[in-house]
Write an enzyme that holds these catalytic residues in place. Structure first.
Site, PDB file in Angstrom:
ATOM      1  N   ARG A  70       0.794  -1.232   0.000  1.00 37.56           N
ATOM      2  CA  ARG A  70       0.000   0.000   0.000  1.00 37.56           C
ATOM      3  C   ARG A  70       0.826   1.281   0.000  1.00 37.56           C
ATOM      4  O   ARG A  70       0.259   2.353   0.126  1.00 37.56           O
ATOM      5  CB  ARG A  70      -0.975  -0.030   1.179  1.00 37.56           C
ATOM      6  CG  ARG A  70      -1.944  -1.198   1.068  1.00 37.56           C
ATOM      7  CD  ARG A  70      -3.080  -1.167   2.070  1.00 37.56           C
ATOM      8  NE  ARG A  70      -4.001  -2.251   1.802  1.00 37.56           N
ATOM      9  CZ  ARG A  70      -4.051  -3.406   2.454  1.00 37.56           C
ATOM     10  NH1 ARG A  70      -3.215  -3.621   3.462  1.00 37.56           N
ATOM     11  NH2 ARG A  70      -4.916  -4.341   2.125  1.00 37.56           N
TER      12      ARG A  70
ATOM     13  N   GLY B 270      -0.748 -10.772   9.776  1.00 34.48           N
ATOM     14  CA  GLY B 270      -0.577 -12.190  10.074  1.00 34.48           C
ATOM     15  C   GLY B 270      -1.544 -12.767  11.074  1.00 34.48           C
ATOM     16  O   GLY B 270      -1.338 -13.883  11.562  1.00 34.48           O
TER      17      GLY B 270
ATOM     18  N   ASN C  55      -8.252  -9.005  13.931  1.00 35.30           N
ATOM     19  CA  ASN C  55      -9.062 -10.017  14.601  1.00 35.30           C
ATOM     20  C   ASN C  55      -8.269 -10.804  15.637  1.00 35.30           C
ATOM     21  O   ASN C  55      -7.060 -10.985  15.510  1.00 35.30           O
ATOM     22  CB  ASN C  55      -9.618 -11.006  13.575  1.00 35.30           C
ATOM     23  CG  ASN C  55      -8.512 -11.671  12.764  1.00 35.30           C
ATOM     24  OD1 ASN C  55      -8.004 -11.078  11.815  1.00 35.30           O
ATOM     25  ND2 ASN C  55      -8.133 -12.892  13.125  1.00 35.30           N
TER      26      ASN C  55
ATOM     27  N   ASP D 204     -14.543 -12.038  12.485  1.00 32.93           N
ATOM     28  CA  ASP D 204     -13.398 -11.457  11.781  1.00 32.93           C
ATOM     29  C   ASP D 204     -13.672 -10.019  11.368  1.00 32.93           C
ATOM     30  O   ASP D 204     -13.338  -9.602  10.270  1.00 32.93           O
ATOM     31  CB  ASP D 204     -13.032 -12.291  10.550  1.00 32.93           C
ATOM     32  CG  ASP D 204     -11.729 -11.811   9.901  1.00 32.93           C
ATOM     33  OD1 ASP D 204     -10.788 -11.473  10.642  1.00 32.93           O
ATOM     34  OD2 ASP D 204     -11.663 -11.763   8.665  1.00 32.93           O
TER      35      ASP D 204
ATOM     36  N   ARG E 281     -15.402  -2.294  10.208  1.00 29.59           N
ATOM     37  CA  ARG E 281     -15.872  -3.431   9.422  1.00 29.59           C
ATOM     38  C   ARG E 281     -17.186  -3.974   9.961  1.00 29.59           C
ATOM     39  O   ARG E 281     -17.975  -4.563   9.224  1.00 29.59           O
ATOM     40  CB  ARG E 281     -14.806  -4.537   9.419  1.00 29.59           C
ATOM     41  CG  ARG E 281     -13.774  -4.329   8.321  1.00 29.59           C
ATOM     42  CD  ARG E 281     -12.545  -5.189   8.466  1.00 29.59           C
ATOM     43  NE  ARG E 281     -12.773  -6.614   8.319  1.00 29.59           N
ATOM     44  CZ  ARG E 281     -11.804  -7.480   8.038  1.00 29.59           C
ATOM     45  NH1 ARG E 281     -10.568  -7.042   7.856  1.00 29.59           N
ATOM     46  NH2 ARG E 281     -12.052  -8.763   7.939  1.00 29.59           N
TER      47      ARG E 281
ATOM     48  N   ALA F 175      -8.392  -9.047  -1.768  1.00 25.15           N
ATOM     49  CA  ALA F 175      -9.073 -10.101  -1.012  1.00 25.15           C
ATOM     50  C   ALA F 175     -10.351 -10.598  -1.664  1.00 25.15           C
ATOM     51  O   ALA F 175     -10.727 -11.758  -1.490  1.00 25.15           O
ATOM     52  CB  ALA F 175      -9.380  -9.598   0.401  1.00 25.15           C
TER      53      ALA F 175
END
Length: 595
Positions: free
Chosen positions: A137, A197, A281, A323, A350, A557
């Protein structure tokens, strides 16, 4: 109309620009220049067009009245077969544009012509473990160096004039699942980065480095129970356990593999001297294995840039079982509450709720839904904590292979994912790229194994509407009302830019860069780039003219994790292009915004 104090005459500007390129192209980027980035539209030296991340430009040579004449002036191809998702925001310094491409590549390009000046390709191992495509990014600039993170979890410093490696440091072990995809940032002379990760059970952390030599200065874990450190003369000095002690909001030993990766990077508020980061998450996704709030997962954190101490936190989704993360950008702005002006910060999560916080202490001011369908919670309480709908939490698998499946909205890819929103201080509105979708989700048994996916859940994402998924929204943070919306067939996955010229720019997976009237939402211009636009647009002034640039290249994604939604976009072409636009010169010289 905003005009540069350097530009009394157009001809003089051309001479000065030529002198800059010839004689001052090697000028170092200073800390003061970084702090003043929003006030200096001739350059862009920060991710977010300013350390607060508002993505607002004071330029209005290009405006709602003349944007229909905006035309491409050059395009640059990233080349080769390394395409996939392109999500970078370019930086511009002294007529040179710096940006990243997929597979941890960096480019320096002449901002006037699109000519490549140099390219750096990181030598990646075969066993990298990015969860969500091989994207990057962007870069940071400081001194005479360009900094970026790699998919094998390294920080690399390049000479900004030659592209040669000055230093390279391993931030974390990629074999455990760590990677870096976000642009690092410079705060008070320190180079700051997070890590990705969380889907592999890593322990999230934020780290600060000396940008001159890569020396580690401090490290702050983002999972409760882990020790933070400051470093002096290469020696680690304990600096307090995150959360005070292990096990308060985590059961057993799961805090040791708790995720909460700050994978999207952060911003800085100079008024409070705080770094603002979001965390991802908790791991695993199966929430029945880890009762409790699971701090500091799915949270916003404010850190002292001197030593990484956590000054406050706000958790948007305690005990996250969907998530939903909490990484989305926290944008500083001034909020008027009952006639009183508050130093606030806003984020579109989200989980489907929009939050306004007091950025001095993290206290909840207000929150409201910003998408049409939210099923996992019925609302927020007075402290901003979600009021759960227990029927929307996927069941424990027990002795079965998987637990009961439930339908939840929004889907785990979020009402808004990574793509940054923008704040326009003239309209007082946030411009939010959002998506309307849901998912079937169920839990599964799982055990941690180093470097392996640590989910404990299955899912299928589904569209909620036949004719659209993406929605660009203009949101009033004071009233909580949606002022206007623009629907898009495919999910929106690119960043937003807004300007004093009453414009909002964003891109679509269908390949369009689009411009909207910031007040009304009317679409006033679009251009087909040939591939999905996932990057964040920028605008700057050069030689007395206003330019707009954006990266084009479909991936990310959605096609990897999108379930039934991925079928909608299966025929979209990948790419790797940098497009640059401006008005014809005669229009630039006569441009003005009408009342």
């Amino acid at each position: 109309m905003t005009r540069s104090p350097r530009r009394p005459l157009f001809a003089v500007s051309l001479v000065l620009s030529a002198m800059l390129l010839a004689g001052a192209a090697h000028a170092a980027v200073s800390n003061e220049e970084i702090l003043q980035d929003p006030k200096n539209p001739q350059q862009i030296v920060t991710n977010g067009l300013g350390v607060q991340g508002q993505r607002y430009s004071p330029l209005d040579l290009l405006n709602v009245n003349n944007v229909k004449e905006l035309r491409p002036v050059w395009a640059f191809s990233f080349g080769g077969e390394k395409q996939r998702g392109q999500q970078a925001q370019p930086l511009i310094k002294d007529g040179v544009m710096y940006l990243t491409g997929s597979y941890s590549r960096v480019f320096a390009v002449d901002a006037r012509t699109g000519k490549k000046l140099w390219q750096y390709d990181a030598r990646l191992p075969d066993d990298i473990r990015p969860c969500c495509d091989v994207i990057n990014r962007g870069v940071a600039l400081y001194g005479n160096l360009v900094f970026f993170g790699t998919l094998d979890a390294k920080l690399v410093a390049l000479n900004k004039d030659t592209g040669k490696v000055v230093w390279s440091k391993k931030v974390a072990d990629h074999k455990e699942g760590y990677s870096i995809s976000a642009a690092p940032m410079i705060v008070n002379g320190k180079l700051i980065t997070g890590v990705a990760g969380g889907e592999f059970g890593v322990v999230g952390k934020i780290q600060a480095y000396n940008p001159e030599n890569g020396e580690l200065l401090w490290m702050r874990p983002t999972v409760e129970g882990h020790m933070g450190y400051v470093y002096k003369d290469g020696k680690a000095i304990e600096n307090g356990i995150s959360g005070g002690e292990a096990g308060k909001t985590w059961p057993g030993d799961l805090w040791k593999t708790g995720g909460a990766a700050p994978w999207l990077g952060g911003y800085y508020d100079p008024e409070t001297n705080l770094i603002l980061f979001g965390t991802g998450n908790p791991a695993p996704w199966n929430s029945h294995l880890r009762p409790g709030d699971n701090l500091y997962s799915s949270s916003r954190l404010a850190l002292n840039p001197d030593d990484g101490t956590i000054k406050w936190h706000f958790q948007s989704t305690p005990h996250d079982g969907w998530d939903f993360d909490g990484v989305n950008e926290l944008i500083s702005f001034n909020y008027k509450d009952g006639g009183k002006e508050v130093k606030a910060a806003a984020t579109a999560d989200r989980n489907g709720f929009f939050y306004v916080l007091d950025r001095t202490n993290g206290k909840f001011i207000r929150g409201f839904p910003f998408v049409d369908k939210i099923t996992w919670a019925t609302g927020l309480d007075k402290d901003g904590r979600p009021i759960y709908n227990d029927a929307s939490r996927p069941g424990a698998p027990g002795s079965e292979a998987k637990g009961s499946s439930v339908f939840v909205a929004p889907a785990f890819l979020g009402a808004k994912n990574w793509m940054p929103m923008a704040y326009n201080k003239d309209t007082g509105l946030f411009y939010v790229p959002s998506n309307e979708w849901g998912m079937d989700i169920w839990n599964e048994g799982i055990a941690y194994k180093k470097g392996a996916a640590f989910l404990g859940a299955g899912f299928t994402i589904k569209p909620l509407n036949e004719d659209y998924i993406g929605v660009l929204r203009a949101i009033d943070p004071v009233s909580g009302k949606e002022v206007w919306r623009h629907k898009n067939y495919a999910p929106l996955w690119g960043g937003v830019l807004t300007t004093k010229g009453n414009l909002v720019f964003t891109g679509t997976p269908e390949g369009f860069l689009q411009a909207f009237n910031a007040k009304t939402g009317d679409k006033v211009w679009e251009f087909q780039t040939g591939s999905g636009v996932l990057g964040s647009p920028v605008t700057w002034e050069m030689d007395g003219e206003q330019y707009v640039s954006v990266v084009s290249g479909w991936g990310g994604a959605v096609p990897l994790w999108g379930g039934e939604v991925a079928k909608r976009v299966k025929d979209f072409n990948q790419g790797g292009m940098l497009w640059t636009f401006k008005l014809p010169k005669q229009l630039q010289q006569t441009a003005s915004v009408k009342p």
